[in-house]
Design an enzyme around this catalytic site. Structure first.
Site, PDB file in Angstrom:
ATOM      1  CG  HIS A 225     -13.933 -35.312 -13.704  1.00  0.00           C
ATOM      2  ND1 HIS A 225     -15.264 -35.052 -13.991  1.00  0.00           N
ATOM      3  CD2 HIS A 225     -13.232 -34.625 -14.656  1.00  0.00           C
ATOM      4  CE1 HIS A 225     -15.364 -34.272 -15.043  1.00  0.00           C
ATOM      5  NE2 HIS A 225     -14.139 -33.984 -15.471  1.00  0.00           N
ATOM      6  CG  ASP A 227     -10.674 -31.829 -16.782  1.00  0.00           C
ATOM      7  OD1 ASP A 227     -11.467 -32.745 -16.485  1.00  0.00           O
ATOM      8  OD2 ASP A 227     -11.035 -30.769 -17.318  1.00  0.00           O
ATOM      9  CG  HIS A 282     -14.752 -30.049 -13.332  1.00  0.00           C
ATOM     10  ND1 HIS A 282     -13.390 -30.223 -13.133  1.00  0.00           N
ATOM     11  CD2 HIS A 282     -14.988 -30.550 -14.563  1.00  0.00           C
ATOM     12  CE1 HIS A 282     -12.844 -30.777 -14.198  1.00  0.00           C
ATOM     13  NE2 HIS A 282     -13.794 -30.996 -15.078  1.00  0.00           N
ATOM     14  NE  ARG A 292     -24.066 -27.931 -19.457  1.00  0.00           N
ATOM     15  CZ  ARG A 292     -22.849 -28.423 -19.218  1.00  0.00           C
ATOM     16  NH1 ARG A 292     -22.663 -29.714 -19.060  1.00  0.00           N
ATOM     17  NH2 ARG A 292     -21.818 -27.610 -19.118  1.00  0.00           N
TER      18      ARG A 292
END
Ligand SMILES: C=C1C[C@]23C[C@@]1(O)CC[C@H]2[C@@]12CCC[C@@](C)(C(=O)O1)[C@H]2[C@@H]3C(=O)O
Ligand SMILES: O=C(O)CCC(=O)C(=O)O
Ligand SMILES: [Fe+2]
Length: 368
Positions: A225, A227, A282, A292
């Site tokens: 996607h 941002d 990204h 994570r």
């Protein structure tokens, strides 16, 4: 059309009811989370590396401009955020996500809510679920923090408040480096406010958790996607997972470097720069052994401000490529068109590399 960012977020489709997985008790990747080859997260290959920029370097502005143009992402050092604050926000996220699922669900993002716990908001555009959970904070986290820790919520709120304040200041500084590299001055950006410190700008804090995964090559932490922001500042813990798409080179991992923050160009800066600084596609991949965490500060203009290509960048040979749009209006557009949102607000056909995401395989709206 919603007029405020919070109203626009309410209209996003992320409230659809998904089965919440208790990641800690799952020993095998369920079919609901098994992605097909075309979306497989195991195809990273590039040797190229994302620029690391020292913000105290006298050449920082030039380096930032170059990174925005070529990569759409860079890492920063000497950014002024203390290690102890970075540790604190990471612990705050860790504490939150390590709560029992039933407790986390008490702070769920409600159907018409803005902040809260839930699956990735973009889940509805993909046929499979992502191996992650998120917590979005717009404004005060107090109400949700009370639900999560009825007797011990103040520490969380204090850390969030301080992190928000510091991120807002850093984001303003980065904006001037980006705008300066486009030869833009305070006169050209009235919405930066009388002091030029972007006092009225809006920020959203997104905490992301990617638990260790039994079958990481078939799972997806956060699907590709861009941002919807001007810029996003990301702090990742010591586990890698963030990847950016580099044209012609495939997915490039952005390694976690201690004390370094990742900055990426969002769709609104893409519009403001008339496509000179394209937003970067990204995603986050997961791994078998390490949990994570990432903390994303999503930065946008003040509510009501219409973002359009900077007049300095527009002339008869460089017509404006995008129509003016507010952040909240853009979020609504994104909720409808997802990775085609930029094209949907474009005025002219692309001249060269603009709207480079169109060729990338993205999800289809699947659940209404
Ligand atoms: C202001 C926003 C940007 C965002 C959607 C949101 O309403 C709040 C969360 C943001 C986030 C974070 C994870 C990735 C992303 C695509 C998503 O699903 O939620 C972004 C949204 C965005 O930038 O469009
Ligand atoms: O976790 C990551 O590295 C990416 C998070 C992200 O892209 C986001 O929150 O918008
Ligand atoms: Fe993102």
């Amino acid at each position: 059309m919603p007029s405020r960012v919070s109203d626009a977020i309410r209209t996003q489709p992320g409230h659809l009811l998904y089965k919440h997985l208790d990641f800690n008790s799952v020993k095998e990747l369920p079919d609901s989370h098994a992605w097909h080859d075309e979306y497989s997260s195991s195809d990273s290959c590039s040797m190229d590396s994302v620029p690391v920029i020292d913000l105290s370097d006298p050449n920082a502005m030039k380096l930032v401009g170059h990174a925005c143009k070529i990569w759409g992402v860079f890492q920063v050092t000497n950014h002024g955020i203390t290690t102890s604050l970075l540790d604190d926000i990471e612990s705050a996220g860790r504490n939150l996500f390590s709560l029992p699922i039933q407790q986390k669900l008490k702070a769920s993002r409600s159907p018409d809510g803005v902040s809260g716990y839930g699956v990735a908001r973009i889940s509805c555009f993909f046929p499979k679920l992502m191996w992650s959970e998120g917590f979005t904070i717009v404004g005060s986290p107090l109400e949700h923090a009370r639900q999560l820790w009825p007797h011990d919520y103040q520490k969380f709120c204090n850390v969030i408040e301080e992190y928000d304040r510091e991120m807002k200041q850093l984001a303003g500084r980065l904006m001037w480096l980006m705008l300066g590299s486009l030869s833009t001055t305070k006169e050209d950006v009235k919405w930066a406010g009388p002091k030029g410190d972007f006092e009225e700008a809006s920020g959203v804090l997104q905490l992301n958790s990617y638990p260790a995964c039994p079958d990481p090559d078939r799972a997806m932490g956060l699907a590709p996607h861009t941002d919807s922001t001007l810029l996003t500042i990301l702090h990742q813990n010591n586990t890698s997972g963030l990847q950016v798409l580099r044209e012609g080179n495939g997915w490039v991992t952005v390694p976690p470097l201690p004390g370094t923050l990742v900055v990426n160009v969002g769709d609104l800066l893409h519009i403001l720069s008339n496509g000179l600084y394209p937003s970067v596609l990204h995603r986050a991949v997961v791994n078998r052994t390490h949990h994570r965490l990432s903390m994303a500060y999503l930065y946008g203009p003040p509510a009501g401000v219409q973002i359009s290509p900077l007049s300095k960048l527009v002339d008869p040979t460089h017509p404006p490529l995008y129509r003016p749009i507010t952040w909240s209006e853009y979020l609504s557009t994104k909720a409808k068109h997802f990775n085609k949102a930029l094209s949907s607000v474009r005025l002219c056909a692309p001249l060269n590399r603009y709207d480079h995401h169109d060729g990338v395989k993205v999800g289809q709206r699947g659940l209404g």
